[in-house]
Write a protein that holds these residues in place. Sequence first.
Motif, PDB file in Angstrom:
ATOM      1  N   CYS A 105       0.825  -1.161   0.160  1.00 31.17           N
ATOM      2  CA  CYS A 105       0.139  -0.098  -0.279  1.00 31.17           C
ATOM      3  C   CYS A 105       0.880   1.384   0.081  1.00 31.17           C
ATOM      4  O   CYS A 105       0.508   2.061  -0.503  1.00 31.17           O
ATOM      5  N   TYR A 131       0.412   3.855  -2.842  1.00 28.05           N
ATOM      6  CA  TYR A 131      -0.046   5.422  -2.329  1.00 28.05           C
ATOM      7  C   TYR A 131       0.870   6.409  -2.744  1.00 28.05           C
ATOM      8  O   TYR A 131       0.739   7.393  -3.279  1.00 28.05           O
ATOM      9  N   SER A 132       2.269   6.199  -2.646  1.00 25.33           N
ATOM     10  CA  SER A 132       3.425   6.970  -2.935  1.00 25.33           C
ATOM     11  C   SER A 132       3.366   7.507  -4.394  1.00 25.33           C
ATOM     12  O   SER A 132       3.394   8.567  -4.838  1.00 25.33           O
ATOM     13  N   LEU A 133       3.271   6.251  -5.206  1.00 28.45           N
ATOM     14  CA  LEU A 133       3.313   6.600  -6.746  1.00 28.45           C
ATOM     15  C   LEU A 133       2.067   7.415  -7.078  1.00 28.45           C
ATOM     16  O   LEU A 133       1.896   8.140  -7.822  1.00 28.45           O
ATOM     17  N   ARG A 160       0.152   9.227  -5.316  1.00 25.94           N
ATOM     18  CA  ARG A 160       0.366  10.807  -4.772  1.00 25.94           C
ATOM     19  C   ARG A 160       1.153  11.488  -5.605  1.00 25.94           C
ATOM     20  O   ARG A 160       0.836  12.594  -6.084  1.00 25.94           O
ATOM     21  N   GLU A 196      -5.680   8.215  -3.174  1.00 26.54           N
ATOM     22  CA  GLU A 196      -6.551   6.970  -2.302  1.00 26.54           C
ATOM     23  C   GLU A 196      -7.360   6.380  -2.927  1.00 26.54           C
ATOM     24  O   GLU A 196      -7.674   5.155  -3.059  1.00 26.54           O
ATOM     25  N   ASP A 197      -8.163   7.118  -4.046  1.00 28.79           N
ATOM     26  CA  ASP A 197      -9.274   6.444  -4.780  1.00 28.79           C
ATOM     27  C   ASP A 197      -8.656   5.476  -5.889  1.00 28.79           C
ATOM     28  O   ASP A 197      -8.763   4.366  -6.162  1.00 28.79           O
ATOM     29  N   VAL A 199      -5.596   3.990  -5.317  1.00 30.78           N
ATOM     30  CA  VAL A 199      -5.122   2.706  -4.684  1.00 30.78           C
ATOM     31  C   VAL A 199      -6.185   1.791  -4.279  1.00 30.78           C
ATOM     32  O   VAL A 199      -6.196   0.709  -4.775  1.00 30.78           O
ATOM     33  N   GLN A 200      -7.157   2.379  -3.902  1.00 33.85           N
ATOM     34  CA  GLN A 200      -8.525   1.490  -3.784  1.00 33.85           C
ATOM     35  C   GLN A 200      -8.919   0.915  -5.056  1.00 33.85           C
ATOM     36  O   GLN A 200      -9.171  -0.362  -4.985  1.00 33.85           O
TER      37      GLN A 200
END
Lengths: 210, 261
Positions: free
Chosen positions: A39, A43-45, A47, A57-58, A60-61
């Motif tokens: 995660c 998330y970092s990518l 972002r 966030e969306d 990643v989800q």
Amino acid sequence: MVADAPVPPARSAPTDADLVRRVTGGDQAAFAELYDRYCRQAYSLARRVCVDPEFAEDVVQEAFLALWRTPGRFDPERGGFATWLLTLVHHRAVDAVRREAVRRKRTVPGADEVAERLTPPGPGADDEALVGLVGGQVREALGRLTDEQREVITLAYFGGYTQCEVSALTGLPLGTVKSRTFAGIRRLRGMLSSLLGDGDGTEVRTGVQR
Amino acid sequence: MNADNGRCPNEELAVGWALRALEPDDEHALRAHLPGCALCQETVRSTEQVTALLGGSVPQEDPPARLRQKVLDTVARTPQEAYEPLPFRLGSALSETPDRPVEIVERSRPRRTTALVAAAVMLVLAAAVGVLGWQVSRLDGQQQAQSQLLTVLGDPAMHRTVLRETDGQEVAVLLSTPGSAAVMPLGLRPNNSTAQTYVVWGLSTGTPIALSSFDVTGATAQLLAWNSAAAQHQKFAISLEPGRSLPAKPTDVIASGEVTS
């Protein structure tokens, strides 16, 4: 079980491919383990590409849900799980950026990052885009590309711009954008070969320790 | 079609595909090409390995803790789907959309001229200067044009309109903001810039309204003379017109589209 049962030795930790196989069978715990492993990178990518934390966030989800729905799309013979997942995250992030370009830019609290994404290419502009990069070898490899190669690759990959847009941003003919991108990726692959699986399904190390 | 030297003429497209950076027409072309080309499949695969390294090397940041529960809760109520791998290997991102049929017939598409001549940009700019009366030095005309394009691309209010022929083929993308616009020709043929002009029409008022004109000299984005009234339209079309002035009615509409984003 004895009271002081040792922590399972590291070699018994399931591989990513093992976990994906279990996810294929509906194993939510295995899915949670994959989430915990990746995660942060995902998330970092997201972002970096989306800038906006909510879109990240969306993304990643969406990416992890895609893994859950159809884990069979990951083919361990084709490459490592991290490569597969980060590719998925990147593509979703780029799609989100394009789909939501208007809202995204409006909701960014500070314009700095957007300004950085949109910095007119010129001497040093692409270097600035790389300031945040860690992972010495990858950064070094990027630094050894020509400025022109680095520019087109970072605008496309991190900026989420199409090659046509990169052409407009840089003032280069589209054909030049394509050929520079190709040459730059080929050079990166050569310089980073020690980090890459050699086409045998070996996991690609992504510079983040697990 | 693969060359005997272990390379394929589409290898640059394959890299662009892995970067998710292709325009729609190139994407169509490669989607049609990939299933039959092991070389390009390998190019996509190896490019994804490199880009994943780039992606894994950005500054690391933990996602919000609530995201974990949100994802796990969603998973708990989301059914898994049956998945039959395709009989060929494709980029992972490609195979993530099974509902989009994989085309196996190559689409014909117009040849794209990719040459950019700085002088051509300056000519376009000079035309824009004539219309808008901008104070633009010809000496740094190309820089000015780039700067204007950046203004369009970087504007939070930018809208994108894909202009398609009646058969769905994309021929241009219109990027517009309330004060400026540019058109990116994807498959438009270069026009005779002494006797013809491409015209952008606004279609949202019932009667087509000529908004702006441009020449196609290559695949490079062209700035348009633009204003807030032009930006009110939600539907646009382009035509190729004889002469160099904006006509009252379009004679030959080439493509049209609605604002998509």
